[in-house]
Design a protein around this motif. Structure first.
Motif, PDB file in Angstrom:
ATOM      1  N   GLY A 162       0.837  -1.075  -0.004  1.00  7.55           N
ATOM      2  CA  GLY A 162      -0.018  -0.123   0.065  1.00  7.55           C
ATOM      3  C   GLY A 162       0.947   1.151  -0.024  1.00  7.55           C
ATOM      4  O   GLY A 162       2.157   1.226   0.039  1.00  7.55           O
TER       5      GLY A 162
ATOM      6  N   GLU B 296      -6.357  -7.218  -0.134  1.00  7.38           N
ATOM      7  CA  GLU B 296      -7.433  -6.557   0.523  1.00  7.38           C
ATOM      8  C   GLU B 296      -7.162  -5.670   1.664  1.00  7.38           C
ATOM      9  O   GLU B 296      -6.007  -5.507   2.155  1.00  7.38           O
ATOM     10  N   GLN B 297      -8.217  -4.677   1.868  1.00 10.54           N
ATOM     11  CA  GLN B 297      -8.077  -3.755   3.101  1.00 10.54           C
ATOM     12  C   GLN B 297      -8.807  -3.866   4.198  1.00 10.54           C
ATOM     13  O   GLN B 297     -10.236  -4.182   4.016  1.00 10.54           O
ATOM     14  N   ARG B 298      -8.448  -3.923   5.388  1.00  9.71           N
ATOM     15  CA  ARG B 298      -9.318  -4.121   6.496  1.00  9.71           C
ATOM     16  C   ARG B 298      -8.691  -2.937   7.646  1.00  9.71           C
ATOM     17  O   ARG B 298      -7.746  -2.772   7.677  1.00  9.71           O
TER      18      ARG B 298
ATOM     19  N   VAL C  97      -5.218   1.167   8.511  1.00  5.97           N
ATOM     20  CA  VAL C  97      -5.793   0.228   7.155  1.00  5.97           C
ATOM     21  C   VAL C  97      -4.677  -0.740   7.216  1.00  5.97           C
ATOM     22  O   VAL C  97      -3.621  -0.359   6.934  1.00  5.97           O
ATOM     23  N   ASP C  98      -5.158  -2.149   7.520  1.00  7.58           N
ATOM     24  CA  ASP C  98      -3.926  -3.223   7.260  1.00  7.58           C
ATOM     25  C   ASP C  98      -4.393  -3.871   5.758  1.00  7.58           C
ATOM     26  O   ASP C  98      -5.385  -4.228   5.599  1.00  7.58           O
ATOM     27  N   ARG C  99      -3.403  -3.771   5.074  1.00  2.99           N
ATOM     28  CA  ARG C  99      -3.400  -4.256   3.474  1.00  2.99           C
ATOM     29  C   ARG C  99      -2.801  -5.456   3.370  1.00  2.99           C
ATOM     30  O   ARG C  99      -1.510  -5.679   3.884  1.00  2.99           O
ATOM     31  N   TRP C 100      -3.404  -6.527   3.161  1.00  2.00           N
ATOM     32  CA  TRP C 100      -2.935  -7.985   2.745  1.00  2.00           C
ATOM     33  C   TRP C 100      -3.415  -8.648   1.620  1.00  2.00           C
ATOM     34  O   TRP C 100      -4.859  -8.767   1.592  1.00  2.00           O
TER      35      TRP C 100
END
Length: 369
Positions: free
Chosen positions: A65, A354-356, A348-351
């Motif tokens: 990200g 996907e974004q959570r 925001v955790d991007r993995w």
């Protein structure tokens, strides 16, 4: 002709702004006024991947990200510094000045390797330093300062260890590497109100230290082994009342409250308009009252992951960095399955594309009742 003359200027501007942002954040400069503008523009340059060296470093660090200020302080900055701490200090400069992608990738990989080595050295040293500090403070953790020292500690990590000790015990803390001849070199980190630099300079004048200096929140010292006890006693006398008052009034200021269901991408984006966040412009601290702590698990060597669930069934992932073995980690584990009040900042955790949204946890307390 006009276009060709402007292109190099734009390149230099972007190179400089990305480096300026990294230096500003990594050196904990207050993000106010022009400094804040430098970081904002620098982040744009980093997202454009204009600097070949910093791009290589972002890639080797697997930064997903767009870069954010905390990436500069906790991911890129430590890798640049790793060369100077336990390797060759010029590596960071070489990376920032190089423009050959292959050479930059090689240097970035070496800095990444040195950073992993630094982390291992730091963890081992921190474990020894914490054990020494707990033995000195006792079960009730009495005492105004933490002063730890040992042979075999790497001088390049004592500043990092001192910072961890300060966070762990909430007191001014020193970590000192004892070398040949009984001469120790070390670093200290302080809490607001306890001017460490002034204290160290006075200790030099009083003959307690061979050398020393610094500013209010950090200092460096050189001393003889037999001066450790007198130096500790001097700090206890100087900071005793200040630290006692600070610990009595210790509290976490919260900017607002919300539930797990309201912690979404739109909320994070809205708050980000007040950024970039960092020293002098801290991230908003939000409280999530009365949420069920659904589960807790270890993540990596020293982190904990958890999930908070609201009464309406909405849930929010939680990350507690470096909490394993600390009071925050113990509080998480002890309150698993119970209702808690939680506080932290949203990110925001991007993995895997996907974004959570997740909560970077600062503190929790039992909901009671």
């Amino acid at each position: 002709m006009a276009q060709s003359s402007k292109a190099p200027y734009r390149r230099v501007l972007y190179l400089g702004s990305g480096q300026a942002a990294l230096g500003t954040v990594a050196d904990v400069v207050p993000l106010k006024g022009l400094n804040r503008a430098f970081v904002a523009k620098g982040l744009v340059a980093l997202r454009r991947r204009d600097n070949v060296g910093l791009t290589a470093l972002m890639d080797v660090a697997r930064l997903g990200g767009p870069p954010e200020p905390w990436h500069l302080g906790f991911i890129l900055g430590p890798r640049i510094n790793a060369g100077g701490r336990i390797g060759r200090a010029t590596l960071g400069v070489d990376l920032l000045l190089a423009d050959d992608p292959i050479e930059c990738a090689r240097i970035a990989a070496e800095l990444d390797r040195l950073n992993r080595e630094r982390q291992a050295i730091e963890l081992a040293t921190l474990a020894q330093a914490e054990a020494e500090a707990m033995a000195a403070l006792g079960i009730e953790e009495k005492g105004a300062v933490v002063v730890t020292a040992a042979e075999g500690w790497h001088p390049g990590v004592v500043g990092l260890v001192a910072a961890r000790l300060k966070e762990r015990f909430g007191r001014p803390a020193f970590a000192i590497a004892l070398g040949p001849g009984g001469i120790g070199t070390g670093s200290g980190r302080s809490i607001p109100g306890a001017d460490l630099g002034s204290a160290v300079r006075q200790a030099v004048r009083d003959g307690l230290l061979l050398k020393g200096g610094g500013h209010a929140m950090a200092a460096g010292v050189t001393l003889r082994r037999d001066a450790l006890g007198p130096f500790r006693a001097y700090l206890e006398d100087r900071f005793g009342a200040i630290v006692a008052a600070a610990r009595r009034s210790d509290s976490l200021l919260v900017d607002g409250a919300l539930t797990a269901g309201a912690a979404n991408i739109e909320t994070v984006a809205s708050m980000a308009r007040a950024g970039p966040f960092g020293a002098g412009n801290p991230e908003p601290v939000l409280a999530l009252p009365g949420h069920h702590l659904a589960y807790v698990e270890e993540a990596g060597q020293s982190h904990l992951r958890a999930r908070l669930r609201a009464g309406d069934g909405s849930a929010l992932n939680v990350i507690a960095f470096r909490a394993a073995g600390q009071k925050l980690g113990a509080a998480l584990l002890n309150n698993r399955g119970r209702a808690v009040h939680a506080a932290g900042s949203l990110a925001v955790d991007r993995w895997n594309g996907e974004q959570r949204v997740q909560l970077r946890l600062i503190d929790i307390a039992p909901a009671g009742g």
